[in-house]
Design an enzyme around this catalytic site. Structure first.
Site, mmCIF file in Angstrom:
data_model
loop_
_atom_site.group_PDB
_atom_site.id
_atom_site.type_symbol
_atom_site.label_atom_id
_atom_site.label_comp_id
_atom_site.label_asym_id
_atom_site.label_seq_id
_atom_site.Cartn_x
_atom_site.Cartn_y
_atom_site.Cartn_z
ATOM 1 C CE LYS A 165 2.799 -1.694 0.979
ATOM 2 N NZ LYS A 165 2.185 -2.179 2.230
ATOM 3 C CE LYS A 265 -4.352 -3.720 5.748
ATOM 4 N NZ LYS A 265 -3.007 -4.256 5.487
#
Ligand code: MG
Length: 371
Positions: A165, A265
């Site tokens: 991240k 997703k």
């Protein structure tokens, strides 16, 4: 198919390491599973993977659970062979409002249908069971050395793609140090979760110097034009996640040149059907696609792994082994072998929750329909 019973089964899971969210650190997570029993006795499982906090799409675990229990399940036609237009409209409205709740239920139906046909879910979705190379996500640590150490440890475990991240002020140095520490054969991806200011796209051009395989969601979800401008400016492929909640958004992202890769997703887009449609659209337009993870237990993970075998998946999915997350998974654990996880070959998901956990005193079971 006629449905005889629907239960929501909530199983507390101990995490291997605390999960850091905007609401603090959490040592546990509750797996919210949906068990659907058809009139022939076939049982299918789905999972609602909505997170505890509102940091992702705003569909939080508690709100999504209530929507599933109070709106989605009651709206369903329990005799699915005899649905009329009104039933379909009511179901569509209930499913559209919260994609993660919708996926929890419709994936259980997909599991049942594949089990009834005697085929794996992977095959039912257009893929084939086998080994899938998987990646791992490393969250932000307090300091760069800790991030580097975890990335190196994951590579040593056998992961051949690591995603970190990044955020403004926590990017150039960490990317440089992690890239230097990872073996050359390990791909590095970065995910900004929309943290950057679209008026300053140039600050992300540093990524081109580090051979980063993919930059995920640099700007806020609605910033299609800014993503398109950035995609023209840098050679690092731009991937969208939060910007693509449905098929229409995928069309917009592709037609505006906002990305060259999409993280698909099934829980974000409302189910396997929509996920396959988006991945197929990507393939038809020369756009890469892969399956992202949402801290699923073994039930949600098995479904995502089945989807990741679809031929339109071009990039390594974020679907790590069970021991990356949980001390004990709800199913038999998914194990990393030579950087891959084996997708179950059995009918449907090919896995089910451990009966011992279902019977555990800490598990809550709610019968929402039937007896
Ligand atoms: Mg992401």
């Amino acid at each position: 198919m006629r449905i005889d019973r629907v239960r929501i089964v909530r199983i507390p899971l101990q995490l291997v390491a605390p999960l850091r969210t905007s609401a603090g650190d959490h040592a546990s997570r509750t797996a919210t599973l949906v068990e659907v029993t058809a009139d022939d006795g076939t049982v299918g499982w789905g999972e609602n993977v909505a997170p505890e906090g509102s940091f992702y799409t705003g569909e939080t675990a508690e709100v999504s659970y209530r929507h599933l229990r109070d709106v989605v399940i009651p709206a369903l036609a329990f005799d699915r062979d005899d649905m009329d237009d009104d039933d379909l409209d009511e179901e569509d409205r209930a499913l559209a409002a919260m994609p993660m709740a919708a996926h929890a239920f419709t994936s259980a139906l997909a599991d049942i249908e594949a089990r009834q046909r005697g085929v794996s879910l992977a095959k039912a979705l257009g893929g084939a069971p086998g080994n899938v190379r998987v990646g791992v996500v490393v969250g932000l640590h307090d300091d760069i050395d800790s991030t580097v150490a975890e990335c190196a440890a994951r590579a040593a475990e056998g992961y051949t793609r690591v995603k970190i991240k990044i955020a403004p002020g926590n990017d150039v140095d960490v990317v440089r140090e992690v890239r230097a520490a990872l073996p050359a054969g390990v791909e590095l991806h970065v995910d900004a979760n929309g943290a950057y200011d679209p008026s300053e796209p140039g600050r992300l051009s540093f990524l081109d110097g580090f051979g980063v395989g993919l930059l995920e969601q640099p700007f806020a979800p609605a910033e299609m034009r800014a993503h398109a401008a950035l995609a023209r400016m840098i050679s690092t492929p731009v991937c969208l996640d939060e910007s693509v909640p449905d098929f229409a958004a995928a069309i917009e992202a592709i037609s505006t040149g906002a990305c060259s890769v999409v993280n698909v997703k099934p829980s974000r887009v409302g189910g396997f059907h929509a996920a396959v449609a988006i991945m197929t659209l990507c393939a038809e337009n020369g756009i890469g696609a892969w399956v992202g993870g949402m801290l699923e237990s073994g039930i949600g993970r098995a479904g995502c792994l089945a989807l990741a075998t679809h031929p339109a998946c071009t990039h390594t999915p974020d679907l790590s082994a069970s021991d990356r997350y949980f001390l004990r998974d709800v199913t038999a654990p998914f194990v990393l072998t030579d950087g891959c996880i084996t997708v179950p070959r059995g009918p449907g998901l090919g896995v089910a929750p451990d009966p011992e956990l279902i019977g555990d005193a800490a598990t809550s079971i709610e019968t929402v329909f039937g007896r």
